[in-house]
Scaffold this motif. Sequence first.
Motif, mmCIF file in Angstrom:
data_model
loop_
_atom_site.group_PDB
_atom_site.id
_atom_site.type_symbol
_atom_site.label_atom_id
_atom_site.label_comp_id
_atom_site.label_asym_id
_atom_site.label_seq_id
_atom_site.Cartn_x
_atom_site.Cartn_y
_atom_site.Cartn_z
ATOM 1 N N THR A 32 0.840 -1.195 0.000
ATOM 2 C CA THR A 32 0.000 0.000 0.000
ATOM 3 C C THR A 32 0.873 1.241 0.000
ATOM 4 O O THR A 32 1.801 1.359 0.816
ATOM 5 C CB THR A 32 -0.903 0.039 1.250
ATOM 6 N N PHE A 33 0.594 2.159 -0.925
ATOM 7 C CA PHE A 33 1.258 3.457 -0.965
ATOM 8 C C PHE A 33 0.269 4.512 -0.449
ATOM 9 O O PHE A 33 -0.914 4.476 -0.795
ATOM 10 C CB PHE A 33 1.698 3.810 -2.383
ATOM 11 N N GLY A 34 0.742 5.414 0.364
ATOM 12 C CA GLY A 34 -0.151 6.434 0.891
ATOM 13 C C GLY A 34 0.613 7.615 1.451
ATOM 14 O O GLY A 34 1.838 7.713 1.353
ATOM 15 N N GLY A 35 -0.146 8.523 2.053
ATOM 16 C CA GLY A 35 0.459 9.694 2.672
ATOM 17 C C GLY A 35 -0.605 10.558 3.303
ATOM 18 O O GLY A 35 -1.802 10.285 3.202
ATOM 19 N N VAL A 64 5.086 3.634 2.418
ATOM 20 C CA VAL A 64 4.729 2.385 1.757
ATOM 21 C C VAL A 64 4.715 1.291 2.823
ATOM 22 O O VAL A 64 5.642 1.172 3.620
ATOM 23 C CB VAL A 64 5.715 2.037 0.613
ATOM 24 N N ASP A 65 3.611 0.524 2.859
ATOM 25 C CA ASP A 65 3.468 -0.631 3.746
ATOM 26 C C ASP A 65 3.399 -1.888 2.887
ATOM 27 O O ASP A 65 2.753 -1.882 1.826
ATOM 28 C CB ASP A 65 2.176 -0.548 4.565
ATOM 29 N N THR A 66 4.017 -2.959 3.345
ATOM 30 C CA THR A 66 3.926 -4.217 2.610
ATOM 31 C C THR A 66 4.098 -5.385 3.568
ATOM 32 O O THR A 66 4.512 -5.212 4.708
ATOM 33 C CB THR A 66 4.992 -4.280 1.490
ATOM 34 N N LYS A 67 3.749 -6.572 3.074
ATOM 35 C CA LYS A 67 3.897 -7.778 3.887
ATOM 36 C C LYS A 67 4.213 -8.953 2.980
ATOM 37 O O LYS A 67 3.581 -9.143 1.927
ATOM 38 C CB LYS A 67 2.615 -8.053 4.680
ATOM 39 N N VAL A 68 5.202 -9.753 3.386
ATOM 40 C CA VAL A 68 5.585 -10.972 2.680
ATOM 41 C C VAL A 68 5.673 -12.086 3.708
ATOM 42 O O VAL A 68 6.475 -12.003 4.651
ATOM 43 C CB VAL A 68 6.933 -10.819 1.958
ATOM 44 N N GLY A 69 4.844 -13.098 3.548
ATOM 45 C CA GLY A 69 4.822 -14.167 4.538
ATOM 46 C C GLY A 69 4.456 -13.610 5.900
ATOM 47 O O GLY A 69 3.436 -12.941 6.069
ATOM 48 N N ASP A 70 5.286 -13.869 6.890
ATOM 49 C CA ASP A 70 5.045 -13.382 8.247
ATOM 50 C C ASP A 70 5.758 -12.065 8.530
ATOM 51 O O ASP A 70 5.810 -11.624 9.677
ATOM 52 C CB ASP A 70 5.524 -14.420 9.267
ATOM 53 N N TYR A 328 -1.322 33.640 27.860
ATOM 54 C CA TYR A 328 -1.613 33.941 26.465
ATOM 55 C C TYR A 328 -2.585 32.911 25.892
ATOM 56 O O TYR A 328 -2.826 31.853 26.473
ATOM 57 C CB TYR A 328 -0.338 34.011 25.622
ATOM 58 N N HIS A 329 -3.138 33.260 24.732
ATOM 59 C CA HIS A 329 -4.100 32.416 24.034
ATOM 60 C C HIS A 329 -3.478 31.925 22.732
ATOM 61 O O HIS A 329 -2.694 32.632 22.091
ATOM 62 C CB HIS A 329 -5.377 33.198 23.710
ATOM 63 N N MET A 330 -3.851 30.712 22.326
ATOM 64 C CA MET A 330 -3.451 30.177 21.022
ATOM 65 C C MET A 330 -4.671 29.546 20.363
ATOM 66 O O MET A 330 -5.399 28.781 20.993
ATOM 67 C CB MET A 330 -2.331 29.143 21.150
ATOM 68 N N VAL A 331 -4.877 29.893 19.096
ATOM 69 C CA VAL A 331 -5.981 29.342 18.310
ATOM 70 C C VAL A 331 -5.413 28.874 16.977
ATOM 71 O O VAL A 331 -4.577 29.565 16.368
ATOM 72 C CB VAL A 331 -7.084 30.390 18.062
ATOM 73 N N ASP A 332 -5.812 27.706 16.536
ATOM 74 C CA ASP A 332 -5.404 27.281 15.194
ATOM 75 C C ASP A 332 -6.507 26.480 14.524
ATOM 76 O O ASP A 332 -7.370 25.900 15.187
ATOM 77 C CB ASP A 332 -4.078 26.511 15.203
ATOM 78 N N LEU A 333 -6.470 26.479 13.222
ATOM 79 C CA LEU A 333 -7.364 25.678 12.388
ATOM 80 C C LEU A 333 -6.493 24.783 11.530
ATOM 81 O O LEU A 333 -5.633 25.269 10.787
ATOM 82 C CB LEU A 333 -8.236 26.577 11.508
ATOM 83 N N GLN A 334 -6.686 23.474 11.653
ATOM 84 C CA GLN A 334 -5.867 22.513 10.917
ATOM 85 C C GLN A 334 -6.737 21.706 9.960
ATOM 86 O O GLN A 334 -7.868 21.341 10.296
ATOM 87 C CB GLN A 334 -5.139 21.578 11.887
ATOM 88 N N CYS A 335 -6.172 21.439 8.802
ATOM 89 C CA CYS A 335 -6.851 20.621 7.799
ATOM 90 C C CYS A 335 -6.021 19.343 7.588
ATOM 91 O O CYS A 335 -4.835 19.423 7.253
ATOM 92 C CB CYS A 335 -6.996 21.389 6.491
ATOM 93 N N TYR A 336 -6.645 18.195 7.811
ATOM 94 C CA TYR A 336 -5.991 16.891 7.660
ATOM 95 C C TYR A 336 -6.569 16.212 6.409
ATOM 96 O O TYR A 336 -7.781 16.086 6.298
ATOM 97 C CB TYR A 336 -6.278 15.976 8.860
ATOM 98 N N TRP A 337 -5.714 15.780 5.514
ATOM 99 C CA TRP A 337 -6.201 14.950 4.414
ATOM 100 C C TRP A 337 -5.151 13.889 4.101
ATOM 101 O O TRP A 337 -3.973 14.075 4.303
ATOM 102 C CB TRP A 337 -6.547 15.765 3.176
ATOM 103 N N ARG A 338 -5.657 12.734 3.685
ATOM 104 C CA ARG A 338 -4.777 11.602 3.429
ATOM 105 C C ARG A 338 -5.195 10.888 2.151
ATOM 106 O O ARG A 338 -6.321 11.006 1.682
ATOM 107 C CB ARG A 338 -4.769 10.649 4.618
ATOM 108 N N PHE A 339 -4.268 10.116 1.631
ATOM 109 C CA PHE A 339 -4.516 9.406 0.371
ATOM 110 C C PHE A 339 -3.850 8.040 0.410
ATOM 111 O O PHE A 339 -3.029 7.763 1.286
ATOM 112 C CB PHE A 339 -4.007 10.220 -0.827
#
Length: 339
Positions: A32-35, A64-70, A328-339
Motif C-alpha cells: 500500500t502506498f499512501g500519505g 509504503v506498507d507491505t507484507k511478505v509471509g510473516d 496567552y491564548h493560542m488558536v489554530d485551524l488545521q486541515c488533515y487529508w490523506r490518500f
Amino acid sequence: MNKTPIIICIALLTVLPLSAQSVGEQLKQNTTFGGYVISKINATTQEDANVKFDLGIRMARVYVDTKVGDFAMKLQMHLSGSPLSKNENSVHLVDAWVEWQHWKEMRVKFGQFKRCFTFENPMHPWLLGQGNYSQLTLRMAGFSDRTGEHSSNGRDIGLQLQGDLFPSTSDGHRWLHYQAAVYTGQGINHAEKDTKKDFIGGLWLAPIKELQIGTFGWWGNFVRDDGTSVDRRRYSFGINYTGDWSARAEYAVDQAAGKADAWYAIVGTPSWHRARLFVHYDVYREGRSWDNAHSIYGLSAQYHFHPNLMVQANYGFHLHKGATDELYHMVDLQCYWRF
C-alpha cells in the motif's frame, strides 16, 4: 540461554518456502502506498498583546506498507515541516522497519520506529483529538526532548519484542500486552556516540476491549554534540479508553537531568453528524516545581467531511510560569487529508 538464534531460525523457516513468484504476488497484493498532509492557520497572543498569525504546512508524509509471509515492513518519509536541526534538511526518513508477526503472542521488530513509551506516543496525529501531542509526549518521548536530543518524532533505532496474551472467551480481545525494546538512544538518522543503550518497556491490562491500563519505564542516556552524556530515567502510568466516548490520561516523571514531571487528560464526545468535541488539560513542570510549570487548558472541535478529510479547530489558554509569568491564548485551524 541466548534465544536470539532460535528466533532467527524460526523466522527464516517461515519465509524460506516462499518462491520468487510467491513473493512477487504477495508484494503486489499486500503493498500500500499512501500519505497525509496537515496544514494549519495559527494565531497567538504570546509575548505581547498583539495577535500574531502564521500559515504553513505542519507536516506532509508519504509511506509504503507491505507484507511478505510473516514479515510486515514500513518505509515512511517526512517531506515538510521543521528540520531536525539548523544543519539538516526537513526531508528525512521517519520509519524504516521490518516486523516478524508469526505469532500474536510474540512479535519481533527491527529498524527505526516509535519508542514504546506512553500510550500517546505511538498514536497517529489524526487520532490525537487535539492540535498536537501533549507536553508529556513532546518533552519526554523524543520530539522536543528535554535532554536536548534533536527532534526524532518519538522514534529511535532499535530492536523490539512485543505480544498480546490471554484472549477473552467472550469477544476475543487480549487481556495483557507487553513490549520491551533496546534502542541506540541517539534518535532517528543518527549514529551511536557511545556503547550504552536505552531500554524501554511497557505492560498494560485490558479488562474490557475498549480500555487499557498501563505502565512504562525508560532507562538510558543521550550524548550531546559536545560529548556530554545526559541520563534518562523515566516512568509513566496511564489509561486509554476508546468507545463512543474517548478518554486518555497519563502521568510521567523523569528522575534524571534535574528532574521533571508532566501529565495530561483528554476527553472526547461521541460523534454527532460527523463532528466531535474534545476538552483537555496539559501540564509540564521542569524541576517538578509549580514555579516552572506550563499549563494548557484546551478545547478542540473536529468535523469529518469524509474518512480521508477532516478539519479541526483548537483553542488553548496557556499559563507559563518562569522568570516572567506569561498568560496567552493560542488558536489554530488545521486541515488533515490523506490518500
